[in-house]
Write a protein that holds these residues in place. Structure first.
Motif, mmCIF file in Angstrom:
data_model
loop_
_atom_site.group_PDB
_atom_site.id
_atom_site.type_symbol
_atom_site.label_atom_id
_atom_site.label_comp_id
_atom_site.label_asym_id
_atom_site.label_seq_id
_atom_site.Cartn_x
_atom_site.Cartn_y
_atom_site.Cartn_z
ATOM 1 N N VAL A 236 1.340 -1.207 -0.222
ATOM 2 C CA VAL A 236 -0.120 -0.090 -0.018
ATOM 3 C C VAL A 236 1.641 1.500 0.227
ATOM 4 O O VAL A 236 1.803 0.913 0.528
ATOM 5 C CB VAL A 236 -0.533 0.211 1.110
ATOM 6 C CG1 VAL A 236 -2.086 1.481 0.590
ATOM 7 C CG2 VAL A 236 -1.926 -1.210 1.171
ATOM 8 N N ALA A 237 0.593 2.047 -0.826
ATOM 9 C CA ALA A 237 1.371 3.542 -0.908
ATOM 10 C C ALA A 237 0.600 4.663 -0.699
ATOM 11 O O ALA A 237 0.152 4.998 -1.362
ATOM 12 C CB ALA A 237 2.381 3.873 -2.549
ATOM 13 N N PRO A 238 0.494 4.923 0.935
ATOM 14 C CA PRO A 238 -0.148 5.797 1.226
ATOM 15 C C PRO A 238 0.899 7.432 1.026
ATOM 16 O O PRO A 238 1.549 7.842 0.636
ATOM 17 C CB PRO A 238 -0.098 6.043 2.702
ATOM 18 C CG PRO A 238 0.604 4.562 3.280
ATOM 19 C CD PRO A 238 1.346 4.412 2.171
ATOM 20 N N GLY A 239 -0.479 8.190 0.422
ATOM 21 C CA GLY A 239 -0.375 10.124 0.230
ATOM 22 C C GLY A 239 0.038 10.858 2.162
ATOM 23 O O GLY A 239 0.624 9.830 2.833
ATOM 24 N N PRO A 240 -0.714 11.222 1.996
ATOM 25 C CA PRO A 240 -0.676 12.427 2.979
ATOM 26 C C PRO A 240 -1.210 11.958 4.028
ATOM 27 O O PRO A 240 -2.350 12.545 3.660
ATOM 28 C CB PRO A 240 0.000 13.535 2.571
ATOM 29 C CG PRO A 240 -0.657 13.709 1.393
ATOM 30 C CD PRO A 240 -0.715 12.637 0.543
ATOM 31 N N ILE A 241 -0.846 10.760 4.754
ATOM 32 C CA ILE A 241 -2.129 10.499 6.001
ATOM 33 C C ILE A 241 -1.409 11.565 8.109
ATOM 34 O O ILE A 241 -0.519 11.609 7.620
ATOM 35 C CB ILE A 241 -1.802 9.279 6.520
ATOM 36 C CG1 ILE A 241 -1.882 8.645 4.509
ATOM 37 C CG2 ILE A 241 -2.833 8.874 6.972
ATOM 38 C CD1 ILE A 241 -3.331 9.306 4.037
ATOM 39 N N TRP A 242 -2.678 11.987 7.764
ATOM 40 C CA TRP A 242 -2.885 12.248 9.169
ATOM 41 C C TRP A 242 -2.141 11.583 10.285
ATOM 42 O O TRP A 242 -3.534 10.576 11.023
ATOM 43 C CB TRP A 242 -3.599 12.818 9.898
ATOM 44 C CG TRP A 242 -4.161 14.167 11.293
ATOM 45 C CD1 TRP A 242 -4.713 13.802 12.027
ATOM 46 C CD2 TRP A 242 -2.587 15.300 11.225
ATOM 47 N NE1 TRP A 242 -4.691 15.467 12.927
ATOM 48 C CE2 TRP A 242 -3.216 15.144 12.576
ATOM 49 C CE3 TRP A 242 -2.037 15.601 10.259
ATOM 50 C CZ2 TRP A 242 -2.569 16.587 13.113
ATOM 51 C CZ3 TRP A 242 -1.072 16.558 11.475
ATOM 52 C CH2 TRP A 242 -0.887 17.120 12.237
ATOM 53 N N THR A 243 -1.642 11.390 10.751
ATOM 54 C CA THR A 243 -0.861 10.182 11.914
ATOM 55 C C THR A 243 0.493 10.813 12.703
ATOM 56 O O THR A 243 0.828 11.820 12.535
ATOM 57 C CB THR A 243 -0.127 8.535 11.337
ATOM 58 O OG1 THR A 243 0.855 9.673 10.714
ATOM 59 C CG2 THR A 243 -0.866 9.017 10.142
ATOM 60 N N PRO A 244 0.429 10.127 13.953
ATOM 61 C CA PRO A 244 1.184 10.704 15.345
ATOM 62 C C PRO A 244 2.917 11.015 14.273
ATOM 63 O O PRO A 244 3.890 12.466 14.757
ATOM 64 C CB PRO A 244 1.891 10.352 16.117
ATOM 65 C CG PRO A 244 0.585 9.043 16.168
ATOM 66 C CD PRO A 244 0.477 9.238 15.144
ATOM 67 N N LEU A 245 3.803 10.521 12.529
ATOM 68 C CA LEU A 245 4.721 10.475 12.512
ATOM 69 C C LEU A 245 4.824 12.099 11.507
ATOM 70 O O LEU A 245 6.002 12.286 12.196
ATOM 71 C CB LEU A 245 4.378 9.809 10.694
ATOM 72 C CG LEU A 245 5.999 9.125 10.302
ATOM 73 C CD1 LEU A 245 7.240 8.645 11.428
ATOM 74 C CD2 LEU A 245 6.091 8.286 9.167
ATOM 75 N N ILE A 246 3.620 12.684 11.714
ATOM 76 C CA ILE A 246 3.271 13.975 10.568
ATOM 77 C C ILE A 246 4.030 15.050 11.846
ATOM 78 O O ILE A 246 5.031 15.792 11.442
ATOM 79 C CB ILE A 246 2.256 14.383 10.895
ATOM 80 C CG1 ILE A 246 1.948 13.499 9.483
ATOM 81 C CG2 ILE A 246 2.712 15.899 9.845
ATOM 82 C CD1 ILE A 246 2.720 12.902 8.346
ATOM 83 N N PRO A 247 3.333 15.375 13.266
ATOM 84 C CA PRO A 247 3.789 16.480 13.599
ATOM 85 C C PRO A 247 5.650 16.007 14.655
ATOM 86 O O PRO A 247 5.864 16.553 14.893
ATOM 87 C CB PRO A 247 3.165 16.722 14.676
ATOM 88 C CG PRO A 247 2.561 14.923 14.701
ATOM 89 C CD PRO A 247 1.892 14.962 13.386
ATOM 90 N N ALA A 248 5.675 14.970 14.185
ATOM 91 C CA ALA A 248 7.218 14.427 14.906
ATOM 92 C C ALA A 248 8.821 13.870 13.562
ATOM 93 O O ALA A 248 9.290 13.304 14.268
ATOM 94 C CB ALA A 248 6.785 12.518 15.871
ATOM 95 N N THR A 249 8.054 14.596 13.045
ATOM 96 C CA THR A 249 8.895 14.938 11.324
ATOM 97 C C THR A 249 10.067 15.628 11.660
ATOM 98 O O THR A 249 11.153 15.969 10.915
ATOM 99 C CB THR A 249 8.584 14.212 10.090
ATOM 100 O OG1 THR A 249 7.581 12.990 9.999
ATOM 101 C CG2 THR A 249 9.034 14.465 9.145
ATOM 102 N N GLY A 250 9.478 17.078 11.874
ATOM 103 C CA GLY A 250 10.216 18.339 12.211
ATOM 104 C C GLY A 250 10.154 18.963 11.148
ATOM 105 O O GLY A 250 10.720 19.862 10.232
#
Length: 296
Positions: A230-244
């Motif tokens: 599966v190839a997700p696009g921009p998905i709202w997960t905890p990874l996003i605010p923690a990516t910098g």
């Protein structure tokens, strides 16, 4: 004439800018996010498509992994969750959701960058459930880079070991125990096809995952094992605010897609259920993009 129509995908989930927010360390945690992601807690209705199956989901504590765990459990599968020890609070929430669906749940903390942790995880699933026939390789690491001159070797190694080496070891350890009809699903990314320079080593691993998946589909097909991604696009997960990411990029996250918004984890779950189920018996070696309209 049927006057009902489908849900408008542009407005199916939040379309307003996200509040500016950052989390200092990875892994990010769900409790600090605003708004909270939608994992399908209220929406996913199972139809028994995975009844009797035994699944391992790495990174299953939050984000896409939690959405897949909820869906798999409500479809009738027992679910083991791999997660980092510092993610236990999120993992326990996911366990409660699996329990509420009437399925067994195993919590398997460990850092999959360590080979022995991968070996132990597969062993523990087999011993806890009496087997394994669904493997979802979902755990990942990414960090925003200001330029190639800012990338430390230790960070390259962390990204490659988390996203690639652990995937290969998990599959290596699982394959001898996978019966006919098993399914392996890798979480790749739109970054595999449209890499961003600020996520260069992450994009490299996601592209390599596609190559690995396609090679394994060819190798394991004769054994009756399907392998897909599966190839997700921009998905709202905890990874996003923690990516910098810069504050404005977080606030505008996903608004540059054709659908004009970020996706929610719940909107990924159907792709994984399809690929895991007998509805996909002739689907192997495929990448299923869920990207809000971005081309893959």
């Amino acid at each position: 004439m049927n006057d009902q129509s489908g849900i408008d995908p542009r407005t199916a989930q939040q379309e307003e800018p996200f509040p500016e927010q950052q989390q200092d360390l990875q892994p990010g945690v769900t409790g600090e996010m605003s708004p909270r992601p939608d994992h399908g807690e209220e929406s996913w209705q199972g139809r028994g498509r995975l009844r009797g199956r035994k699944a391992l989901i790495t990174g299953g504590d939050s984000g896409i992994g939690r959405a897949v765990a909820i869906a798999f459990a409500r479809e009738g599968a027992d679910v083991a969750i791999g997660f980092l020890p510092e993610e236990r609070e999120d993992a326990e929430v996911t366990r409660d959701l699996v329990d509420a669906a009437g399925q067994r749940c195993l919590l398997l903390p460990g850092d999959l960058r360590d080979e022995q942790a991968c070996i132990d995880t597969i062993r523990d699933v087999r011993e806890g459930f009496g087997g394994i026939d669904l493997l979802v390789v979902n755990a990942a690491y990414q960090k925003q880079r200001d330029g190639i001159d800012q990338i430390e070797t230790s960070e390259i190694e962390r990204t490659f070991h988390t996203n690639l080496v652990s995937m290969m070891v998990l599959v290596r350890e699982a394959v001898p125990h996978l019966p006919e009809g098993s399914s392996i699903i890798v979480t790749s990314s739109v970054q595999a096809a449209s890499p961003s320079h600020g996520l260069v080593e992450y994009a490299m691993t996601k592209s390599a995952q596609v190559a690995f998946m396609q090679a394994m589909a060819e190798e394991l097909g004769p054994q009756g094992i399907r392998v897909n991604a599966v190839a997700p696009g921009p998905i709202w997960t905890p990874l996003i605010p923690a990516t910098g990411f810069p504050d404005d990029k977080v606030a505008e996250f996903g608004q540059d897609t054709p659908l004009g918004r970020a996706g929610q984890p719940a909107e990924l779950a159907g792709a994984y259920v399809y690929l895991a189920s007998d509805e996909a018996t002739y689907t192997s070696g495929a990448v299923l993009p869920v990207t809000g309209g971005r081309p893959f």
